[in-house]
Design an enzyme around this catalytic site. Structure first.
Site, PDB file in Angstrom:
ATOM      1  N   HIS A 113     -25.340 -21.663 -29.505  1.00 13.72           N
ATOM      2  CA  HIS A 113     -25.662 -21.688 -28.069  1.00 13.72           C
ATOM      3  C   HIS A 113     -25.419 -23.062 -27.460  1.00 13.72           C
ATOM      4  O   HIS A 113     -24.777 -23.200 -26.423  1.00 13.72           O
ATOM      5  CB  HIS A 113     -27.129 -21.262 -27.899  1.00 13.72           C
ATOM      6  CG  HIS A 113     -27.587 -21.273 -26.480  1.00 13.72           C
ATOM      7  ND1 HIS A 113     -28.267 -22.344 -25.935  1.00 13.72           N
ATOM      8  CD2 HIS A 113     -27.428 -20.386 -25.485  1.00 13.72           C
ATOM      9  CE1 HIS A 113     -28.526 -22.090 -24.673  1.00 13.72           C
ATOM     10  NE2 HIS A 113     -28.034 -20.907 -24.365  1.00 13.72           N
ATOM     11  N   TYR A 151      -5.885 -34.428   5.201  1.00 14.52           N
ATOM     12  CA  TYR A 151      -6.282 -34.985   3.902  1.00 14.52           C
ATOM     13  C   TYR A 151      -7.771 -34.812   3.655  1.00 14.52           C
ATOM     14  O   TYR A 151      -8.549 -34.543   4.579  1.00 14.52           O
ATOM     15  CB  TYR A 151      -5.910 -36.472   3.812  1.00 14.52           C
ATOM     16  CG  TYR A 151      -6.723 -37.364   4.728  1.00 14.52           C
ATOM     17  CD1 TYR A 151      -7.958 -37.883   4.318  1.00 14.52           C
ATOM     18  CD2 TYR A 151      -6.272 -37.681   6.008  1.00 14.52           C
ATOM     19  CE1 TYR A 151      -8.709 -38.678   5.155  1.00 14.52           C
ATOM     20  CE2 TYR A 151      -7.018 -38.484   6.851  1.00 14.52           C
ATOM     21  CZ  TYR A 151      -8.240 -38.977   6.419  1.00 14.52           C
ATOM     22  OH  TYR A 151      -8.990 -39.756   7.239  1.00 14.52           O
TER      23      TYR A 151
END
Ligand code: PEP
Ligand code: MG
Length: 886
Positions: A459, A859
């Site tokens: 896990h 941008y």
């Protein structure tokens, strides 16, 4: 025709297929697909995610019309296997597993061995001639069913198991014999009766229905809800339920089970990678209880099975054209595939696999660009141990997720959460024997994870890799004493709160802190970035206010600076005192005298930044924050300042009090400062233009863009613009040099967005300051959300924190208005394109970048470390797809 709720799969047929993830969940869709391409899969059926949604709509009840479809599908499974479900002579047993459209490892419930009852366990024992196996399966069922379907604490069962082992004087579960296990079943049933208030159900169909409900219930369980929150998973209908004929990996030494990846999920290398355990059930591998064997060893133990597995590996990759994460079981020498899905991988692996697969002709460049989750690039930008440092590993575990991290040791996930609340700056390494889904909140806050058991598929390893966190597992030299609050690593004792360092790339563990360095963009990473650059429309700039940050951002591909926050420069050594002197001055002459001391230093800063940006545009913002931020607030510091400046401390205190504001973020800041004190802006503009002239003289191209913050009305901008132009012209005339520079504004105040048409008349560019714009649109103080934001997110009042990802519906609307009105006005008045960008934190967030692309910005600007992420996110936005490589 009535709605289809249940989809059968088995043999070479399936009613579903791999495309039906939304309806069948990832696991169900892929089980169907594997059948269709001739891979051996135990037969079963999938109950759709729509049933999960209906289950909650009907007050947690499975709708009646689904039941006959379940019975029908079960009959088909029985026919194919040749056994009856729960039959007392020779029972068919089934597993029940969850599976949502996006994978959520270990987050939801699984119940194995359903169909075992007091009668059928006897049948199974006789038929397999293996009573030990039959009773072991039965006790596991009672435990899993009791704890996941009926809410009995698993520890009650575990307690009985421990007692039995002690009584028998054995260490391992496998040392218990059939009689012991029979007795254990009796005790488990008593535990069940005590806590449930009813007997363990002896009707297999009842078991099945309760198990299906348990899976649906787990969809809204704490672990699953938490995982979806962290991973920002929204919009799913629910989980599907997969009911599948059991195959057993625990039938002796010709049986086993394993999990594997078709390529190395850490590095992306094209090698078969995984673990297996002989004589074990699937959960044993994932839970990290026994440390498994590497998959390559299976070649010696079960050569035929290994060869078949290698063929399947090839077939799956060719078919899915992606790296797969598979689960398999071998029952008495026969191989069955239980799952395949796109494998979770580190950012490093994601990039390598995408680039390799283009080279192998499996996918094209666009697919490669779309494959890599932009956030996962963080992983390639993770710090690595400084090769020049004196590195002395004291132990080595399994390298489970790359990158290096130093942090203080804490021994439980709760302790991490608690500590982080009080000291959010402290880096923490969570040290555990193993981790479980309960630990995710603490794991998420830790900078690294170290476990003493478990393999590459445990896990801890899977989750850490998904998040790009350094992780070392299976480090047996680490001994944890929770009572003492210490760990010992190969004889060295480390107390909770003391530093260790882990290197998830090599598995090394070190005592204390080790310095780290930052990586460079080379090899496959550089190739992927080049492909991304081909497709993106948005330019990517950076927020930087030092030459070092500017240079780093250039290395990462920044095409200019979108925001240089000049205030950070005033805090530097030798400057803060002059700044304070300026603030304390009682008249303009005093302010100018203090500013004159700062000016040469500012000029040098700008020279450094222009040099680093070498011809790319540099947006410099005039001073923005409230002035009180520069003054000391406690008495001792005020006294020290009084001495340095040779003024009475009372004067300082008086000025601090004068500058006190009830709401400083909406007070005397931004463009309001230079309107009241134009000399501040004049000094800054002189420093900018003189620096530009200097760099120009050195033969470099300079493109300064002077930006005015917090503008709300055109008159504010005009007032300041006049002064900027006057100073700039004066500097250029004096030097006899012309510099191309622009004057623009931030759009941070809703009024500026709404009146963008007017503002654009005097602005050559807009930069959306979405931190302030979000603050002012919501009326949330950006520095004070911690007391309510967690509740807002938990209660779904907001889907995400709007300071992290643009609130498209509200703030987004203002941005759209601002862009449209501003562009139209600039175009009609001057025939010019208004340049538009974003420089709030959102400029580095992939979802927000997609929005910026959609509204046609020129941008985005983000912190240096997010530049590669923004480049990739911009390309994905342009490719019009958000298929994430989960
Ligand atoms: C903004 O408000 O989005 C911004 C970039 O400015 P700052 O964060 O410095 O206020
Ligand atoms: Mg701002």
């Amino acid at each position: 025709m009535s709605t289809k709720y249940v989809y059968f799969f088995g043999g070479k047929t399936a009613e579903g297929n791999g495309q039906m993830r939304d309806l069948l969940g990832g696991k169900g869709a892929n089980l169907a697909e594997m059948c269709l391409i001739g891979i051996p899969v135990p037969p079963g059926f999938t109950i759709t995610t729509e049933v999960c949604a209906a289950y909650y709509e009907h007050g947690k009840k499975i709708p009646e019309e689904v039941l006959p479809q379940i019975d029908e599908a079960l009959k088909r499974v029985e026919a194919l296997v040749g056994k009856k479900f729960g039959d007392s002579a020779d029972p068919l047993l089934v597993s029940v597993r969850s599976g949502a459209a996006l994978s959520m490892p270990g987050m939801m419930n699984t119940i194995l061995n359903l169909g075992l009852t007091d009668a059928s366990v006897e049948g199974l024992a006789r038929k397999t001639n293996n009573p030990r196996f039959a009773y072991d399966s039965y006790r596991r069922l009672i435990d899993m069913f009791g704890s996941t379907a009926m809410g009995v604490d698993h520890d009650h069962f575990e307690h009985e198991l421990q007692q039995m082992k002690e009584a028998k004087g054995v260490k391992l579960d496998t040392d218990l014999n059939a009689e012991d296990l029979k007795e254990l079943v009796r005790r488990y049933k008593a535990v069940y009766r005590k806590h449930v208030g009813d007997d363990f159900p002896q009707d297999p169909r009842k078991q099945l229905m309760l198990a299906i409900q348990a899976v649906f219930n787990s969809w809204m369980g704490k672990k699953a809800v938490e995982y979806r929150r962290i991973e920002r998973i929204t919009g799913l209908k629910g989980t599907a339920v997969n009911v599948q004929a059991m195959v057993f990996g625990n039938m002796g030494n010709t049986s086993g089970t394993g999990v594997a990846f078709t390529r190395d999920p850490n590095t992306g290398e094209n090698v078969f990678y995984g673990d297996y355990l002989i004589n074990a059930q699937g959960e044993d591998v994932v839970a990290g209880i026994r440390t498994p064997e590497p998959i390559s060893r299976l070649k010696e133990v079960m050569p035929q099975v290994y060869e078949q597995l290698c063929d399947i590996r090839q077939k799956l990759e060719q078919h899915y054209k992606d790296m797969q994460d598979i689960e398999f079981t071998v029952q008495e020498g026969v191989l069955y595939m239980l799952q395949t899905r796109a494998g979770k991988r580190t950012g490093t692996a994601a990039v390598r696999i995408a680039v390799d697969m283009v080279r192998e002709g499996l996918i094209d460049e666009r697919t490669a660009v779309l494959r890599v989750n932009p956030e996962s690039l963080n992983h390639l930008l993770l710090p690595q141990l400084d090769p020049k440092a004196n590195i002395k590993p004291v132990a080595q575990g399994i390298a489970a997720s790359p990158g290096a991290a130093s942090g203080i040791v804490l021994l439980s996930a709760d302790a991490v959460v608690e500590h982080h609340e009080k000291h959010p700056q402290d880096p923490i390494i969570l040290v555990r024997k193993e981790t479980s889904p309960e630990d995710v909140a603490g794991m998420h806050l830790a900078v690294g994870i170290l476990t003493s058991t478990g393999g590459k598929s445990s896990h801890a390893a899977v989750v850490a890799r998904g998040w790009g966190k350094p992780c070392v597992v299976g480090c047996e030299a680490v001994k944890i004493s929770e009572e003492a609050g210490t760990i010992t690593i190969a004889g060295h004792t480390v107390k909770a709160g003391e530093y260790i360092t882990i290197n998830g790339t090599t598995g090394d563990v070190m005592i204390g802190k080790v310095p780290t360095v930052l990586p460079k963009i080379t090899g496959d990473f550089a190739t992927l970035m080049e492909w991304a650059d081909k497709y993106r429309k948005l330019r990517v700039r950076t927020n930087a206010d030092s030459p070092a940050d500017a240079a780093k951002a250039r290395e990462f591909g920044a095409e200019g600076i979108g925001l240089c926050r000049t205030e950070h420069m005033f805090f530097g050594e030798g400057r803060i005192l002059a700044m304070r002197e300026m603030i304390l001055a009682s008249d303009e002459a005093g302010r100018r005298a203090a500013l004159a001391k700062i000016e040469p230093l500012q000029r040098e800063d700008f020279i450094g930044i222009f040099e680093a940006m070498d011809g790319y545009p540099v947006t410099i913002r005039l001073l923005d924050p409230p002035l009180h931020e520069f003054l000391p607030h406690d008495h001792a510091a005020q006294e020290e300042l009084a001495q340095s400046l040779g003024v009475p401390v009372a004067k300082i205190k008086e000025r601090v009090d004068e500058l006190h504001e009830f709401n400083p973020m909406m007070g005397f800041r931004g463009c309001r400062l230079p309107i009241v004190y134009p000399e501040i802006a004049e000094m800054q503009v002189r420093a900018i233009i003189e620096a530009a002239i200097e760099v120009h003289r050195r033969g470099k191209k300079v493109l300064p863009e002077i930006m005015v913050p917090l503008v709300g009305t055109i008159e504010e901008l005009r007032f300041i613009k006049q002064r900027i132009v006057a100073v700039a012209e004066e500097c250029m005339a004096k030097a006899g040099v012309r510099i191309e520079y622009q004057i623009g504004t931030m759009i941070e105040v809703p009024r500026a967005a709404l009146t963008a048409d007017q503002i654009a008349e005097d602005a050559e560019f807009f930069s959306f300051g979405t931190n302030d714009l979000t603050q002012m649109t919501f009326g949330f103080s950006r520095d004070d959300i911690k007391s309510f934001m967690p509740t807002y997110l938990r209660e779904k009042i907001l889907p995400v924190d709007p300071f992290q990802s643009i609130d498209v519906k509200g703030v987004g609307q203002l941005i759209e208005i601002g862009v449209r009105k501003g562009r139209e006005s600039r175009q009609s008045k001057y025939g010019q394109h208004l340049k538009v960008g974003i420089c709030g934190e959102h400029g580095g967030d992939p979802d927000s970048i997609r929005f910026c692309h959609q509204v046609g910005m020129d941008y985005v600007s983000c912190s240096p470390f997010r530049v590669p992420i923004a480049r990739l996110a911009a390309a994905q936005a342009a490719l019009g797809d958000i298929k994430r490589d989960k």
